[in-house]
Design a protein around this motif. Structure first.
Motif, PDB file in Angstrom:
ATOM      1  N   ASP A  95       0.760  -1.311  -0.188  1.00 51.34           N
ATOM      2  CA  ASP A  95      -0.035   0.097   0.053  1.00 51.34           C
ATOM      3  C   ASP A  95       0.781   1.219   0.102  1.00 51.34           C
ATOM      4  OD1 ASP A  95      -2.703   1.209   0.496  1.00 51.34           O
ATOM      5  OD2 ASP A  95      -1.522   2.170   1.850  1.00 51.34           O
ATOM      6  N   LEU A  96       1.913   1.295   0.836  1.00 46.78           N
ATOM      7  CA  LEU A  96       2.724   2.511   0.930  1.00 46.78           C
ATOM      8  C   LEU A  96       3.495   2.588  -0.313  1.00 46.78           C
ATOM      9  CD1 LEU A  96       4.265   2.219   4.292  1.00 46.78           C
ATOM     10  CD2 LEU A  96       2.619   3.814   3.686  1.00 46.78           C
ATOM     11  N   LEU A  97       3.996   1.591  -1.067  1.00 42.65           N
ATOM     12  CA  LEU A  97       4.922   1.620  -2.351  1.00 42.65           C
ATOM     13  C   LEU A  97       3.852   2.319  -3.181  1.00 42.65           C
ATOM     14  CD1 LEU A  97       6.931  -1.448  -1.971  1.00 42.65           C
ATOM     15  CD2 LEU A  97       7.724   0.806  -1.577  1.00 42.65           C
ATOM     16  N   TRP A  98       2.649   1.651  -3.377  1.00 40.25           N
ATOM     17  CA  TRP A  98       1.508   2.124  -4.391  1.00 40.25           C
ATOM     18  C   TRP A  98       1.367   3.651  -4.099  1.00 40.25           C
ATOM     19  CZ3 TRP A  98      -3.261   4.208  -4.221  1.00 40.25           C
ATOM     20  CH2 TRP A  98      -3.744   4.166  -5.489  1.00 40.25           C
ATOM     21  N   ARG A  99       1.157   4.042  -2.889  1.00 38.35           N
ATOM     22  CA  ARG A  99       0.657   5.364  -2.877  1.00 38.35           C
ATOM     23  C   ARG A  99       2.083   6.232  -3.250  1.00 38.35           C
ATOM     24  NH1 ARG A  99      -3.807   6.007   0.496  1.00 38.35           N
ATOM     25  NH2 ARG A  99      -4.630   4.034   1.175  1.00 38.35           N
TER      26      ARG A  99
ATOM     27  N   ILE B   6      14.357  -1.086   1.645  1.00 33.23           N
ATOM     28  CA  ILE B   6      13.420  -1.990   2.498  1.00 33.23           C
ATOM     29  C   ILE B   6      14.266  -2.917   3.264  1.00 33.23           C
ATOM     30  CG2 ILE B   6      11.541  -3.652   2.206  1.00 33.23           C
ATOM     31  CD1 ILE B   6      10.718  -2.172  -0.192  1.00 33.23           C
ATOM     32  N   ILE B   7      14.059  -3.101   4.533  1.00 31.19           N
ATOM     33  CA  ILE B   7      14.688  -3.987   5.331  1.00 31.19           C
ATOM     34  C   ILE B   7      13.711  -5.045   5.874  1.00 31.19           C
ATOM     35  CG2 ILE B   7      16.243  -4.488   7.606  1.00 31.19           C
ATOM     36  CD1 ILE B   7      17.528  -1.710   6.949  1.00 31.19           C
ATOM     37  N   SER B   8      14.099  -6.414   6.046  1.00 26.91           N
ATOM     38  CA  SER B   8      13.312  -7.544   6.392  1.00 26.91           C
ATOM     39  C   SER B   8      14.193  -8.578   7.326  1.00 26.91           C
ATOM     40  CB  SER B   8      12.486  -8.083   5.428  1.00 26.91           C
ATOM     41  OG  SER B   8      11.427  -9.084   5.967  1.00 26.91           O
ATOM     42  N   ASN B   9      13.352  -9.024   8.258  1.00 30.27           N
ATOM     43  CA  ASN B   9      14.038 -10.152   8.785  1.00 30.27           C
ATOM     44  C   ASN B   9      13.642 -11.541   8.346  1.00 30.27           C
ATOM     45  OD1 ASN B   9      11.509  -9.850   9.768  1.00 30.27           O
ATOM     46  ND2 ASN B   9      11.867 -10.730  11.612  1.00 30.27           N
ATOM     47  N   HIS B  10      13.058 -11.369   7.145  1.00 27.64           N
ATOM     48  CA  HIS B  10      12.713 -12.577   6.152  1.00 27.64           C
ATOM     49  C   HIS B  10      12.743 -12.078   4.653  1.00 27.64           C
ATOM     50  CE1 HIS B  10      10.742 -14.930   9.677  1.00 27.64           C
ATOM     51  NE2 HIS B  10      10.117 -13.700   9.940  1.00 27.64           N
ATOM     52  N   SER B  11      13.016 -13.298   3.927  1.00 26.41           N
ATOM     53  CA  SER B  11      13.492 -12.882   2.493  1.00 26.41           C
ATOM     54  C   SER B  11      12.055 -12.995   1.522  1.00 26.41           C
ATOM     55  CB  SER B  11      14.201 -14.177   1.986  1.00 26.41           C
ATOM     56  OG  SER B  11      13.782 -15.267   2.034  1.00 26.41           O
ATOM     57  N   HIS B  12      10.946 -13.045   2.229  1.00 22.17           N
ATOM     58  CA  HIS B  12       9.568 -13.405   1.513  1.00 22.17           C
ATOM     59  C   HIS B  12       9.202 -12.096   0.694  1.00 22.17           C
ATOM     60  CE1 HIS B  12       9.531 -16.216   4.861  1.00 22.17           C
ATOM     61  NE2 HIS B  12       8.386 -16.772   4.573  1.00 22.17           N
ATOM     62  N   LEU B  13       9.592 -10.938   1.059  1.00 22.04           N
ATOM     63  CA  LEU B  13       8.924  -9.725   0.276  1.00 22.04           C
ATOM     64  C   LEU B  13       9.790  -9.096  -0.899  1.00 22.04           C
ATOM     65  CD1 LEU B  13       6.901  -8.125   3.138  1.00 22.04           C
ATOM     66  CD2 LEU B  13       6.181  -9.918   1.652  1.00 22.04           C
ATOM     67  N   GLU B  14      11.128  -9.963  -1.162  1.00 16.23           N
ATOM     68  CA  GLU B  14      12.151  -9.201  -1.970  1.00 16.23           C
ATOM     69  C   GLU B  14      11.532  -8.822  -3.206  1.00 16.23           C
ATOM     70  OE1 GLU B  14      16.771 -10.030  -3.452  1.00 16.23           O
ATOM     71  OE2 GLU B  14      15.629 -11.528  -2.253  1.00 16.23           O
ATOM     72  N   ASN B  15      10.508  -9.835  -3.874  1.00 13.63           N
ATOM     73  CA  ASN B  15      10.178  -9.535  -5.217  1.00 13.63           C
ATOM     74  C   ASN B  15       9.403  -8.171  -5.441  1.00 13.63           C
ATOM     75  OD1 ASN B  15       8.134 -10.810  -3.529  1.00 13.63           O
ATOM     76  ND2 ASN B  15       6.928 -11.180  -5.510  1.00 13.63           N
ATOM     77  N   ILE B  16       8.790  -7.941  -4.122  1.00 14.74           N
ATOM     78  CA  ILE B  16       7.865  -6.652  -4.019  1.00 14.74           C
ATOM     79  C   ILE B  16       8.763  -5.387  -4.292  1.00 14.74           C
ATOM     80  CG2 ILE B  16       6.240  -5.203  -2.713  1.00 14.74           C
ATOM     81  CD1 ILE B  16       5.068  -8.023  -1.741  1.00 14.74           C
TER      82      ILE B  16
ATOM     83  N   GLY C 108       1.974   8.976  -6.461  1.00 10.62           N
ATOM     84  CA  GLY C 108       2.226  10.454  -6.034  1.00 10.62           C
ATOM     85  C   GLY C 108       1.277  10.709  -4.716  1.00 10.62           C
ATOM     86  N   GLU C 109       0.835   9.938  -4.098  1.00  8.84           N
ATOM     87  CA  GLU C 109       0.218  10.399  -2.991  1.00  8.84           C
ATOM     88  C   GLU C 109       1.010  10.756  -1.979  1.00  8.84           C
ATOM     89  OE1 GLU C 109      -3.129   7.656  -1.598  1.00  8.84           O
ATOM     90  OE2 GLU C 109      -3.710   7.593  -3.926  1.00  8.84           O
ATOM     91  N   LEU C 110       2.216  10.030  -1.769  1.00  5.84           N
ATOM     92  CA  LEU C 110       3.032  10.124  -0.426  1.00  5.84           C
ATOM     93  C   LEU C 110       4.441  10.758  -1.187  1.00  5.84           C
ATOM     94  CD1 LEU C 110       2.785   6.894   1.478  1.00  5.84           C
ATOM     95  CD2 LEU C 110       1.798   9.147   2.035  1.00  5.84           C
ATOM     96  N   LYS C 111       4.879  11.860  -0.704  1.00  6.71           N
ATOM     97  CA  LYS C 111       5.770  12.709  -1.371  1.00  6.71           C
ATOM     98  C   LYS C 111       7.071  12.160  -0.632  1.00  6.71           C
ATOM     99  CE  LYS C 111       5.608  17.077  -1.900  1.00  6.71           C
ATOM    100  NZ  LYS C 111       5.374  18.279  -2.066  1.00  6.71           N
TER     101      LYS C 111
END
Length: 284
Positions: free
Chosen positions: A104-108, A121-131, A112-115
């Motif tokens: 949601d944040l990345l889409w915004r 992006i930091i994570s303690n799991h590898s699951h969201l790397e593709n995003i 252009g909704e969030l300037k």
């Protein structure tokens, strides 16, 4: 060419004539006020002001403006900030396994909704790397389970410095940051999946379901050394009923978590939040 808006915020002891003092200086400088918001906390004896304005001068001398407002703040014993509408801060997002707030944040941002920029992006799991790859952000996986916490947080701090990060957003990052880390980097917004101060800590939806609540919430707040006690920026709620199971509460909660976090980040980016006496005033 139109100059960017100038956003001036001040907190100072309350006294008569403060609004006139601030607005008169802006007018004398050739300024045109776009938004002017003020609040007096009578219990604390404090005056809070946020003024957003444009300068009609041909050149915009940011150093001069800062020094002049510094003089005013010193005269009224206040604390102040000056920001500009063309500032685009670097934001790092911390995540674990859940993706709804991150997406949601990345889409915004892309819409252009969030300037802001999200270089990291930091994570303690590898699951969201593709995003992260889809949104051209550097994804760093750090195993917080096999590495000493001090070592992990030193890596965090090095990355925040390397990418010149102004703000960290904990978008369902299911780890507690140490007091030592917070002393070194404190500009952090978290989303908690309950209507604080109710159901602090873990599994709030499970505990809310056991209590048979009819309303659940999500709270976006600044992170402090006291768990889930930081100054609240935004809260959202949704109705639940006796027909809802825990999974229904979690599903409904995801929706309001996204909304509350996005609103809080936007308010922060727009310099609409005042933090004082462990609470906030939000000029929305």
């Amino acid at each position: 060419m139109e100059h960017p808006s100038i956003i001036f915020k001040i907190v100072c002891p309350d006294r008569p004539g403060l609004v006139s003092l601030l607005t008169s200086w802006i007018s004398n400088y050739g300024g045109n006020i776009k938004h002017s918001d003020h609040h007096t906390d009578q219990d604390a004896g404090l005056f809070l002001s946020r003024i957003e304005w444009n300068s009609n001068n041909e050149s915009l001398n940011r150093d001069e403006i800062y020094k002049e407002f510094e003089k005013i703040a010193d005269a009224v014993n206040g604390q102040f900030n000056v920001n500009y509408s063309d500032e685009i801060p670097n934001v790092a997002i911390f995540v674990s396994k859940q993706n709804h707030c991150l997406i949601d944040l990345l889409w915004r941002v892309r819409n252009g909704e969030l300037k802001m920029k999200v270089p990291l992006i930091i994570s303690n799991h590898s699951h969201l790397e593709n995003i992260a790859n889809d949104f051209s952000a550097k994804f760093v996986h750090i195993d917080t389970f096999k590495t000493d916490k001090t070592v992990v947080e030193d890596q965090f701090l090095n990355l925040l410095k390397e990418y010149d990060i102004d703000l960290v957003v904990l978008a369902k990052y299911m780890q507690i940051l140490s007091d030592s880390f917070l002393k070194k980097f404190s500009s952090i917004i978290n989303i908690h999946h309950s209507f604080l101060p109710a159901f602090k800590g873990g599994q709030p939806y499970h505990r809310a379901w056991k209590r048979g609540v009819k309303l659940i919430g999500a709270t976006a707040h600044y992170v402090t050394e006291d768990l889930d006690e930081g100054p609240i920026i935004e809260q959202c709620t949704v109705n639940v009923s006796h027909r809802d199971e825990v999974d229904d509460l979690i599903r409904k909660g995801r929706d309001i978590e996204r909304i509350a976090l996005a609103r809080a980040v936007r308010l922060h980016l727009n310099h609409q939040v005042f933090v004082y006496n462990s609470k906030t005033a939000v000029f929305d």
